[in-house]
Design a protein around this motif. Sequence first.
Motif, PDB file in Angstrom:
ATOM      1  N   ASN A 250      -2.379 -12.974   3.936  1.00 56.38           N
ATOM      2  CA  ASN A 250      -1.524 -12.792   5.118  1.00 56.38           C
ATOM      3  C   ASN A 250      -2.271 -12.082   6.243  1.00 56.38           C
ATOM      4  OD1 ASN A 250       0.710 -14.029   3.937  1.00 56.38           O
ATOM      5  ND2 ASN A 250       1.419 -12.120   3.038  1.00 56.38           N
TER       6      ASN A 250
ATOM      7  N   LEU B  69      -5.909  -4.329  -1.777  1.00 53.01           N
ATOM      8  CA  LEU B  69      -4.884  -5.240  -1.303  1.00 53.01           C
ATOM      9  C   LEU B  69      -4.605  -6.282  -2.380  1.00 53.01           C
ATOM     10  CD1 LEU B  69      -6.227  -5.936   2.305  1.00 53.01           C
ATOM     11  CD2 LEU B  69      -4.495  -4.277   1.621  1.00 53.01           C
TER      12      LEU B  69
ATOM     13  N   ASN C 250       3.560  -2.204   2.802  1.00 54.31           N
ATOM     14  CA  ASN C 250       4.268  -3.438   3.105  1.00 54.31           C
ATOM     15  C   ASN C 250       3.798  -4.513   2.132  1.00 54.31           C
ATOM     16  OD1 ASN C 250       4.432  -6.162   4.438  1.00 54.31           O
ATOM     17  ND2 ASN C 250       5.546  -4.972   5.968  1.00 54.31           N
ATOM     18  N   ASN C 251       4.728  -5.196   1.491  1.00 54.48           N
ATOM     19  CA  ASN C 251       4.370  -6.208   0.491  1.00 54.48           C
ATOM     20  C   ASN C 251       3.566  -7.360   1.075  1.00 54.48           C
ATOM     21  OD1 ASN C 251       5.619  -4.880  -1.622  1.00 54.48           O
ATOM     22  ND2 ASN C 251       7.580  -5.903  -1.286  1.00 54.48           N
ATOM     23  N   LYS C 252       3.788  -7.675   2.337  1.00 55.63           N
ATOM     24  CA  LYS C 252       3.110  -8.822   2.933  1.00 55.63           C
ATOM     25  C   LYS C 252       1.767  -8.467   3.558  1.00 55.63           C
ATOM     26  CE  LYS C 252       7.231 -11.504   3.812  1.00 55.63           C
ATOM     27  NZ  LYS C 252       8.015 -12.256   4.776  1.00 55.63           N
ATOM     28  N   THR C 253       1.675  -7.310   4.214  1.00 56.04           N
ATOM     29  CA  THR C 253       0.470  -7.012   4.992  1.00 56.04           C
ATOM     30  C   THR C 253      -0.052  -5.586   4.818  1.00 56.04           C
ATOM     31  OG1 THR C 253       1.857  -6.479   6.893  1.00 56.04           O
ATOM     32  CG2 THR C 253       0.956  -8.715   6.799  1.00 56.04           C
ATOM     33  N   PHE C 254       0.418  -4.853   3.813  1.00 62.03           N
ATOM     34  CA  PHE C 254       0.023  -3.474   3.530  1.00 62.03           C
ATOM     35  C   PHE C 254       0.553  -2.515   4.588  1.00 62.03           C
ATOM     36  CE2 PHE C 254      -2.987   0.159   3.357  1.00 62.03           C
ATOM     37  CZ  PHE C 254      -2.737   0.559   2.055  1.00 62.03           C
TER      38      PHE C 254
ATOM     39  N   GLN D 174      -1.494 -10.124   0.214  1.00 59.97           N
ATOM     40  CA  GLN D 174      -1.703  -9.276   1.397  1.00 59.97           C
ATOM     41  C   GLN D 174      -2.993  -9.688   2.110  1.00 59.97           C
ATOM     42  OE1 GLN D 174      -1.557  -5.472  -0.612  1.00 59.97           O
ATOM     43  NE2 GLN D 174       0.445  -4.979   0.284  1.00 59.97           N
TER      44      GLN D 174
END
Length: 90
Positions: free
Chosen positions: A87, A80, A49-53, A84
């Motif tokens: 976030n 990360l 996930n680009n925002k939170t892995f 990431q």
Amino acid sequence: METAVLVGLITPDITHDQAYEYLDELAFLAKTSGAQHIKSFTQRLPHPNNKTFIGRGKIEEVKLYVEGNDIDIIIFDDDLTPSQSKNIEK
């Protein structure tokens, strides 16, 4: 001794067994640096996930476990990005 949870991602190029091998190796490295591995979390996704892995629901699951069990460190099985990390800290 600090306590740690490990977080790994299972992607199409990584099998379930490989992901757990990586987490076992990570647990060993954590132990050699003075942290006790308490629990591992994995999630199957097509890509990080680009925002939170990992996904939002899995992040919440990890957060609740960390808060409820007085965990000191969360260790991810991959680097990360700065966004990431930021976030996840939120």
